[in-house]
Design a protein around this motif. Structure first.
Motif, PDB file in Angstrom:
ATOM      1  N   THR A 180     -31.643 -38.594 -45.578  1.00  0.00           N
ATOM      2  CA  THR A 180     -30.227 -38.792 -45.927  1.00  0.00           C
ATOM      3  C   THR A 180     -29.437 -37.485 -45.873  1.00  0.00           C
ATOM      4  O   THR A 180     -28.250 -37.498 -45.574  1.00  0.00           O
ATOM      5  CB  THR A 180     -30.099 -39.424 -47.327  1.00  0.00           C
ATOM      6  OG1 THR A 180     -30.989 -38.751 -48.204  1.00  0.00           O
ATOM      7  CG2 THR A 180     -30.451 -40.898 -47.315  1.00  0.00           C
ATOM      8  N   ASP A 232     -33.322 -42.211 -40.303  1.00  0.00           N
ATOM      9  CA  ASP A 232     -32.538 -42.830 -41.370  1.00  0.00           C
ATOM     10  C   ASP A 232     -32.971 -42.368 -42.774  1.00  0.00           C
ATOM     11  O   ASP A 232     -32.165 -42.255 -43.687  1.00  0.00           O
ATOM     12  CB  ASP A 232     -32.727 -44.360 -41.246  1.00  0.00           C
ATOM     13  CG  ASP A 232     -31.578 -45.128 -41.834  1.00  0.00           C
ATOM     14  OD1 ASP A 232     -30.592 -44.481 -42.188  1.00  0.00           O
ATOM     15  OD2 ASP A 232     -31.683 -46.361 -41.929  1.00  0.00           O
ATOM     16  N   ARG A 289     -23.986 -49.941 -36.169  1.00  0.00           N
ATOM     17  CA  ARG A 289     -24.982 -50.877 -36.710  1.00  0.00           C
ATOM     18  C   ARG A 289     -24.340 -52.092 -37.397  1.00  0.00           C
ATOM     19  O   ARG A 289     -25.034 -53.047 -37.727  1.00  0.00           O
ATOM     20  CB  ARG A 289     -25.915 -50.144 -37.663  1.00  0.00           C
ATOM     21  CG  ARG A 289     -26.752 -49.092 -36.949  1.00  0.00           C
ATOM     22  CD  ARG A 289     -27.734 -48.431 -37.876  1.00  0.00           C
ATOM     23  NE  ARG A 289     -28.919 -49.210 -38.066  1.00  0.00           N
ATOM     24  CZ  ARG A 289     -29.696 -49.161 -39.142  1.00  0.00           C
ATOM     25  NH1 ARG A 289     -29.383 -48.365 -40.145  1.00  0.00           N
ATOM     26  NH2 ARG A 289     -30.782 -49.906 -39.228  1.00  0.00           N
ATOM     27  N   ARG A 338     -31.698 -43.633 -35.506  1.00  0.00           N
ATOM     28  CA  ARG A 338     -32.122 -44.558 -36.574  1.00  0.00           C
ATOM     29  C   ARG A 338     -33.470 -44.183 -37.180  1.00  0.00           C
ATOM     30  O   ARG A 338     -33.692 -44.376 -38.365  1.00  0.00           O
ATOM     31  CB  ARG A 338     -32.179 -45.985 -36.002  1.00  0.00           C
ATOM     32  CG  ARG A 338     -32.818 -47.015 -36.900  1.00  0.00           C
ATOM     33  CD  ARG A 338     -32.488 -48.408 -36.449  1.00  0.00           C
ATOM     34  NE  ARG A 338     -33.115 -48.831 -35.216  1.00  0.00           N
ATOM     35  CZ  ARG A 338     -34.396 -49.206 -35.114  1.00  0.00           C
ATOM     36  NH1 ARG A 338     -35.189 -49.159 -36.158  1.00  0.00           N
ATOM     37  NH2 ARG A 338     -34.870 -49.616 -33.948  1.00  0.00           N
ATOM     38  N   LYS A 342     -22.512 -40.136 -39.661  1.00  0.00           N
ATOM     39  CA  LYS A 342     -22.739 -41.201 -40.653  1.00  0.00           C
ATOM     40  C   LYS A 342     -21.810 -42.398 -40.386  1.00  0.00           C
ATOM     41  O   LYS A 342     -22.255 -43.543 -40.336  1.00  0.00           O
ATOM     42  CB  LYS A 342     -22.493 -40.640 -42.060  1.00  0.00           C
ATOM     43  CG  LYS A 342     -22.902 -41.553 -43.173  1.00  0.00           C
ATOM     44  CD  LYS A 342     -22.773 -40.805 -44.515  1.00  0.00           C
ATOM     45  CE  LYS A 342     -23.280 -41.561 -45.709  1.00  0.00           C
ATOM     46  NZ  LYS A 342     -23.043 -42.962 -45.784  1.00  0.00           N
ATOM     47  N   GLU A 394     -23.006 -46.098 -38.960  1.00  0.00           N
ATOM     48  CA  GLU A 394     -22.754 -47.340 -39.710  1.00  0.00           C
ATOM     49  C   GLU A 394     -21.882 -48.301 -38.896  1.00  0.00           C
ATOM     50  O   GLU A 394     -22.105 -49.515 -38.889  1.00  0.00           O
ATOM     51  CB  GLU A 394     -22.111 -47.013 -41.065  1.00  0.00           C
ATOM     52  CG  GLU A 394     -23.142 -46.430 -42.031  1.00  0.00           C
ATOM     53  CD  GLU A 394     -22.547 -45.778 -43.260  1.00  0.00           C
ATOM     54  OE1 GLU A 394     -21.290 -45.778 -43.393  1.00  0.00           O
ATOM     55  OE2 GLU A 394     -23.331 -45.261 -44.078  1.00  0.00           O
TER      56      GLU A 394
END
Ligand SMILES: N[C@@H](CCC(=O)N[C@@H](CS)C(=O)NCC(=O)O)C(=O)O
Length: 209
Positions: free
Chosen positions: A175, A172, A192, A169, A185, A189
């Motif tokens: 990108t 983050d 989270r 994280r 990715k 996601e």
């Protein structure tokens, strides 16, 4: 086995977030004792604020870092070790099902702390420098390959995913690393989006900067 309330020392805007997320996943109650990172405080520090160099906290953790966890007299430091302990203590799908899985979960946690965190933390603190991004290209490729079954261990969401997600994280802001690692990715996601994570994150967002 003691299943009483644990105590977590720290704040949501610290590595205590990892332990709070796990406590929510496990559905276990905890008492959060607010201990603020000293570097986040401005002088003069109010007398009622406990921070990472307060004598009272240094008695709990002489390293002067959060988080620390207390469970029925056991005092543990190191956020990732605390998560491994709590997962194993409470069992269920987040915990290792056997010694081999235990080895893998320990391996991924140490991998995150040593191969990823120095660089991801640099991105979180100083922004995505070329050097930090270059250092993470290899680990992100390794992680992408390891996520062929969706999760790191046993084809299911476990404490290993939690420990690695919380370290990844910090990167983050880079990108391009996530674009180059599509499985990372999706996994990032997915993990989270879990209700327990959102609960921790919502409380974190409410804490003052
Ligand atoms: N390896 C430790 C690192 C702990 C750590 O550095 N915590 C930070 C907060 S996230 C801290 O307490 N910093 C305050 C300070 O160094 O005074 C862990 O994962 O628990």
């Amino acid at each position: 086995m003691n299943l009483g309330m644990i105590t977590i020392y720290g704040v949501h805007r610290s590595r205590a977030s990892r332990n709070i997320w796990l406590a929510h996943e496990l559905g276990i109650p905890f008492k959060l004792v607010p201990v603020m990172q000293l570097y986040r405080l401005k002088e003069p520090i109010p007398a009622d604020i406990v921070h990472t160099r307060s004598p009272s906290f240094l008695k709990v953790n002489p390293n002067g870092h959060v988080p620390t966890m207390e469970d029925d007299g056991l005092v543990l430091h190191e956020s990732l070790a605390i998560n491994l302990y709590l997962a194993k203590k409470h069992g269920g799908p987040l915990a290792p099902a056997n010694v081999a899985e235990d080895g893998l979960m320990g391996m991924w946690s140490l991998w995150a702390a040593t191969e990823v965190e120095p660089h991801s933390l640099s991105i979180a603190q100083n922004g995505p420098s070329a050097a930090a991004i270059d250092s993470l290209r290899g680990p992100f490729a390794v992680l992408d390959e390891a996520l062929a079954n969706g999760f790191l261990v046993g084809g299911r969401f476990t404490v290993a995913d939690m420990n690695v997600v919380e370290v990844v994280r910090y990167a983050d802001g880079a990108t391009e690393l996530f674009k180059a690692a599509p499985r990372v990715k999706v996994w990032f996601e997915t993990c989270r989006a879990r209700p327990a994570y959102r609960r921790m994150w919502d409380a974190r967002e409410k804490e003052p900067l």
